[in-house]
Write an enzyme that holds these catalytic residues in place. Structure first.
Site, mmCIF file in Angstrom:
data_model
loop_
_atom_site.group_PDB
_atom_site.id
_atom_site.type_symbol
_atom_site.label_atom_id
_atom_site.label_comp_id
_atom_site.label_asym_id
_atom_site.label_seq_id
_atom_site.Cartn_x
_atom_site.Cartn_y
_atom_site.Cartn_z
ATOM 1 C CD GLU A 1 -9.410 44.648 -5.673
ATOM 2 O OE1 GLU A 1 -9.455 44.093 -6.783
ATOM 3 O OE2 GLU A 1 -8.631 45.580 -5.423
HETATM 4 C C1 LIG Z 1 -9.095 34.354 -9.688
HETATM 5 C C2 LIG Z 1 -8.126 35.416 -9.283
HETATM 6 C C3 LIG Z 1 -8.226 36.674 -9.851
HETATM 7 C C4 LIG Z 1 -7.316 37.672 -9.512
HETATM 8 N N1 LIG Z 1 -7.359 38.891 -10.153
HETATM 9 C C5 LIG Z 1 -6.331 39.759 -9.990
HETATM 10 C C6 LIG Z 1 -6.217 40.931 -10.805
HETATM 11 O O1 LIG Z 1 -7.076 41.215 -11.653
HETATM 12 N N2 LIG Z 1 -5.143 41.736 -10.632
HETATM 13 C C7 LIG Z 1 -4.166 41.469 -9.724
HETATM 14 O O2 LIG Z 1 -3.216 42.224 -9.632
HETATM 15 N N3 LIG Z 1 -4.240 40.371 -8.924
HETATM 16 C C8 LIG Z 1 -5.300 39.517 -9.045
HETATM 17 N N4 LIG Z 1 -5.369 38.391 -8.269
HETATM 18 C C9 LIG Z 1 -4.346 38.160 -7.256
HETATM 19 C C10 LIG Z 1 -4.874 38.329 -5.830
HETATM 20 O O3 LIG Z 1 -5.169 39.668 -5.575
HETATM 21 C C11 LIG Z 1 -3.813 37.724 -4.886
HETATM 22 O O4 LIG Z 1 -3.880 36.315 -5.062
HETATM 23 C C12 LIG Z 1 -4.033 38.120 -3.446
HETATM 24 O O5 LIG Z 1 -3.763 39.485 -3.267
HETATM 25 C C13 LIG Z 1 -3.167 37.313 -2.478
HETATM 26 O O6 LIG Z 1 -1.834 37.270 -2.886
HETATM 27 P P1 LIG Z 1 -1.085 35.852 -2.979
HETATM 28 O O7 LIG Z 1 -1.929 34.952 -3.790
HETATM 29 O O8 LIG Z 1 0.294 36.084 -3.439
HETATM 30 O O9 LIG Z 1 -1.090 35.298 -1.502
HETATM 31 P P2 LIG Z 1 0.019 35.584 -0.400
HETATM 32 O O10 LIG Z 1 0.339 37.031 -0.355
HETATM 33 O O11 LIG Z 1 1.134 34.620 -0.595
HETATM 34 O O12 LIG Z 1 -0.767 35.225 0.922
HETATM 35 C C14 LIG Z 1 -0.925 33.872 1.410
HETATM 36 C C15 LIG Z 1 -1.606 33.952 2.783
HETATM 37 O O13 LIG Z 1 -0.753 34.667 3.710
HETATM 38 C C16 LIG Z 1 -1.428 35.779 4.257
HETATM 39 N N5 LIG Z 1 -0.489 36.890 4.391
HETATM 40 C C17 LIG Z 1 0.337 37.392 3.447
HETATM 41 N N6 LIG Z 1 1.041 38.422 3.957
HETATM 42 C C18 LIG Z 1 0.658 38.565 5.241
HETATM 43 C C19 LIG Z 1 1.025 39.457 6.291
HETATM 44 N N7 LIG Z 1 1.905 40.433 6.117
HETATM 45 N N8 LIG Z 1 0.408 39.310 7.493
HETATM 46 C C20 LIG Z 1 -0.515 38.352 7.683
HETATM 47 N N9 LIG Z 1 -0.881 37.475 6.730
HETATM 48 C C21 LIG Z 1 -0.305 37.583 5.526
HETATM 49 C C22 LIG Z 1 -2.556 36.094 3.288
HETATM 50 O O14 LIG Z 1 -3.662 36.720 3.946
HETATM 51 C C23 LIG Z 1 -2.924 34.719 2.745
HETATM 52 O O15 LIG Z 1 -3.838 34.096 3.595
HETATM 53 C C24 LIG Z 1 -6.303 37.395 -8.560
HETATM 54 C C25 LIG Z 1 -6.229 36.128 -7.970
HETATM 55 C C26 LIG Z 1 -7.097 35.142 -8.346
HETATM 56 C C27 LIG Z 1 -6.937 33.774 -7.749
#
Ligand SMILES: Cc1cc2nc3c(=O)[nH]c(=O)nc-3n(C[C@H](O)[C@H](O)[C@H](O)COP(=O)(O)OP(=O)(O)OC[C@H]3O[C@@H](n4cnc5c(N)ncnc54)[C@H](O)[C@@H]3O)c2cc1C
Length: 597
Positions: free
Chosen positions: A440
């Site tokens: 989220e």
């Molecule tokens: C169990 C689970 C359920 C989920 N359910 C859903 C769902 O129902 N629907 C859906 O669409 N998604 C869902 N997600 C996805 C979830 O919302 C994402 O994993 C989350 O938004 C983070 O994206 P990412 O994993 O690609 O991490 P990344 O975007 O790769 O981030 C990695 C790290 O870098 C940091 N970061 C990234 N960009 C920046 C920036 N610009 N500035 C500073 N820091 C940054 C982040 O804070 C994080 O610490 C789910 C994930 C899990 C694990």
């Protein structure tokens, strides 16, 4: 150890922090009265304790399973979901027009805490459905509303949120899922979404996916994203279910926690024709609609943090009363003392309780403003409430989910070695809680939202008004001169002053040096949560004191003790956090050298 909904705590927070009497008197929570709110919460608590809680551990052990594209939830899940829907729990806040009960957000938000305390793996399904209902209600066409909302509100169909793709997590501008226009005015979708919560399951007869995708002529970046409603099973004009849509679940993730909640890889348009979808809102403006869903879901996820903290606290308290080790200052005979008598364990338990109640108060104040924004007759009051919701939502999400992890971790510690062993249940809370600061919108992204978008609202007036309001409560605490408040007034004054100074610094830095302001975002959000949470607990203490709770055994004495503990031992971090905000960026500038390979 069975979950018990803390209904007295809920009511105390609603009355003394949210001002329930005034909300009722002014019609800002509809027609409902206090007795009915208590009755609803007690019934919800019973459902959570009797139906959902017993399935939590087995759900964790069994998990959801994927066989031939179908997801099977753990044993007992389907029956529990059916009673959940039949009991009307799926539709507490939804409008009566769609079959909902039109209850205020403050009540629905607490119900969300109850489901998630009892069983977080289960609680996620209705959580996402409610967000989808909000988005369709706000921006869907009349025909989409008529076709989908009554079934979703009744809990017959569930909803999902499809944003994430392998290359597009925090940065949605990179998403690649495609949508093309079809001759009949609908659309066809092609692409892969990952991590989709409850993307596939057998709890409901249909699943309504809200999917972000890009049209062929869309501008690049976030300005070219549209939102589509894509049902798992196609729905005929008369509302009957027809053929399966071209949507499949291609895999389930193996996770650290929330094992029962299926986290799905979803494939759209794998069979060539494309998945049939219907536009929600306008083309290329899908992210705006998704934000409606995300804001509701962010508050609900914040409440999941409160929920897991509450559950971990109840479990730790129960263990600490039973487990005996060593002798305490209260020991008289030869027997070992229950560990709750040791000062360090009492500190741990008080920390758990105080953080939980502070985070709950922040979430409930966010929900309160949602109610005011929805029902006030005064346009200026509605606008101010919407701004307050915008300001508090990232704090409600990130502060509450951070403390959810911290409290669950302290819960493991209180259990000693048994906390690391699965049979006590403390370990499950720790594992389940860890996703909350990630999904989220990660808590880092929440902090950037607070600093980059919310502090500048109305030229900084929204945050300044908020800080002035916190200060008014601090003044009341100081003026009250109650001996049982100890140094609560002074400590909270320092915390709010730290928040004010940090806010001013960010206000002055954001335009000039955005990187420095963003470097301070996470400690700033924590500082915000500590100051706000401390002041809300103090509001509770003031009310308890007005009601005569000065002796240690009077009702309300616990409220005062927790507020004082929070102010004197937790809010004291505020000046340090202010220093990290104001001076920390300079040290961060050295990070390229420090992090060099
Ligand atoms: C169990 C689970 C359920 C989920 N359910 C859903 C769902 O129902 N629907 C859906 O669409 N998604 C869902 N997600 C996805 C979830 O919302 C994402 O994993 C989350 O938004 C983070 O994206 P990412 O994993 O690609 O991490 P990344 O975007 O790769 O981030 C990695 C790290 O870098 C940091 N970061 C990234 N960009 C920046 C920036 N610009 N500035 C500073 N820091 C940054 C982040 O804070 C994080 O610490 C789910 C994930 C899990 C694990």
């Amino acid at each position: 150890m069975t979950y018990q909904a803390p209904v007295d705590d809920f009511m105390q927070a609603l009355k003394s922090v949210c001002g329930l009497d005034e909300l009722i008197e002014r019609g800002l929570v509809g027609e409902i009265d206090e007795a009915t709110i208590r009755a609803v919460l007690e019934e919800a608590g019973k459902f959570g304790a009797e139906v959902l809680d017993p399935l939590s551990v087995t759900g964790d052990k069994t998990g959801s399973k994927l066989t031939n594209g179908k997801v099977e939830t753990p044993p007992g899940w389907r029956e529990a979901y059916q009673s959940f829907a039949a009991g009307g729990w799926a539709s507490l806040a939804a409008a009566e027009e769609w079959g909902g009960q039109n209850l205020p957000a403050i009540v629905a938000t607490i119900a969300g805490e109850i489901w998630n305390s009892a069983n977080m793996g289960f609680g996620l399904c209705p959580l996402l459905t409610l967000g989808a209902i909000d988005a369709i209600e706000a921006q869907g066409s009349d025909s989409l509303k008529q076709t989908y909302l009554p079934k979703m509100v009744a809990g017959q169909w569930s909803g999902t949120m499809n944003l994430t793709e392998p290359h597009a997590g925090s940065d949605l501008s990179q998403l690649k899922t495609r949508a093309v226009r079809a001759a009949d005015g609908s659309y066809r979708l092609f692409g892969t979404k990952i991590f989709i919560t409850y993307g596939e399951h057998e709890l409901t007869e249909n699943i309504i996916h809200l999917v972000l995708a890009r049209l062929p002529d869309a501008p690049p970046g976030t300005r070219g994203i549209s939102l589509f409603l894509v049902p798992k099973v196609l729905v005929a004009a008369d509302g009957t279910l027809g053929a399966a849509n071209d949507v499949v679940c291609a895999g389930l993730e193996h996770k650290l926690g929330i094992h029962a909640s299926p986290t799905c890889v979803m494939k759209y348009g794998e069979n060539g024709e494309g998945a049939v979808g219907y536009l929600v809102g306008e083309e290329n403006r899908g992210l705006n609609v998704m934000f409606i869903m995300m804001n509701a879901a962010r508050l609900a996820v914040g409440m999941q943090g409160v929920a897991v903290a509450e559950r971990a606290t109840q479990r730790a308290l129960s263990y600490a009363r039973e487990r005996r080790q060593g002798r305490s200052s209260l020991s008289t005979g030869a027997e070992m003392a229950p560990i709750i008598e040791h000062a360090d364990i009492r500190r741990s338990l008080m920390t758990m309780k105080a953080l939980t109640q502070a985070a709950r108060a922040i979430c409930l104040m966010t929900a309160r403003e949602t109610d005011v924004a929805r029902r006030s007759k005064d346009a200026a009051e509605r606008a101010a409430a919407l701004n307050r919701v915008a300001l508090l939502t990232p704090v409600a999400k990130a502060f509450s989910t951070d403390i959810g992890c911290e409290v669950a971790s302290i819960g493991v510690q209180v259990h000693g070695g048994m906390g690391f062993i699965e049979e006590t249940g403390a370990a499950q809370h720790y594992r389940d809680a860890r996703i909350l600061p990630i999904y989220e919108g990660t808590n880092g992204i929440q902090a950037m939202d607070l600093v980059g978008r919310k502090l500048p609202l109305e030229g900084g007036k929204v945050v300044l008004d908020y800080i002035a309001e916190l200060n008014r409560t601090v003044e009341e605490v100081r003026a009250s001169n109650r001996p049982e408040f100890g140094r609560m007034g002074e400590r909270l004054q320092e915390a709010v002053a730290a928040l004010a100074e940090a806010s001013r610094w960010i206000g002055g830095t954001l335009q000039r040096d955005p990187d420095n302001a963003m470097a301070a975002a996470v400690p700033y959000l924590r500082l915000f949560g500590l100051a706000a949470g401390g002041v809300y607990l103090a509001k509770g203490a003031l009310a308890a004191s007005r009601n005569g709770a000065s002796s240690a055994h009077a009702p309300g004495a616990q409220t005062i003790a927790l507020a004082r503990f929070f102010a004197e031992t937790l809010a004291t971090a505020a000046p340090g956090l202010k220093a990290s905000v104001v001076d920390g960026a300079a040290a961060l500038l050295l990070s390229p050298q420090a992090l060099a390979p």
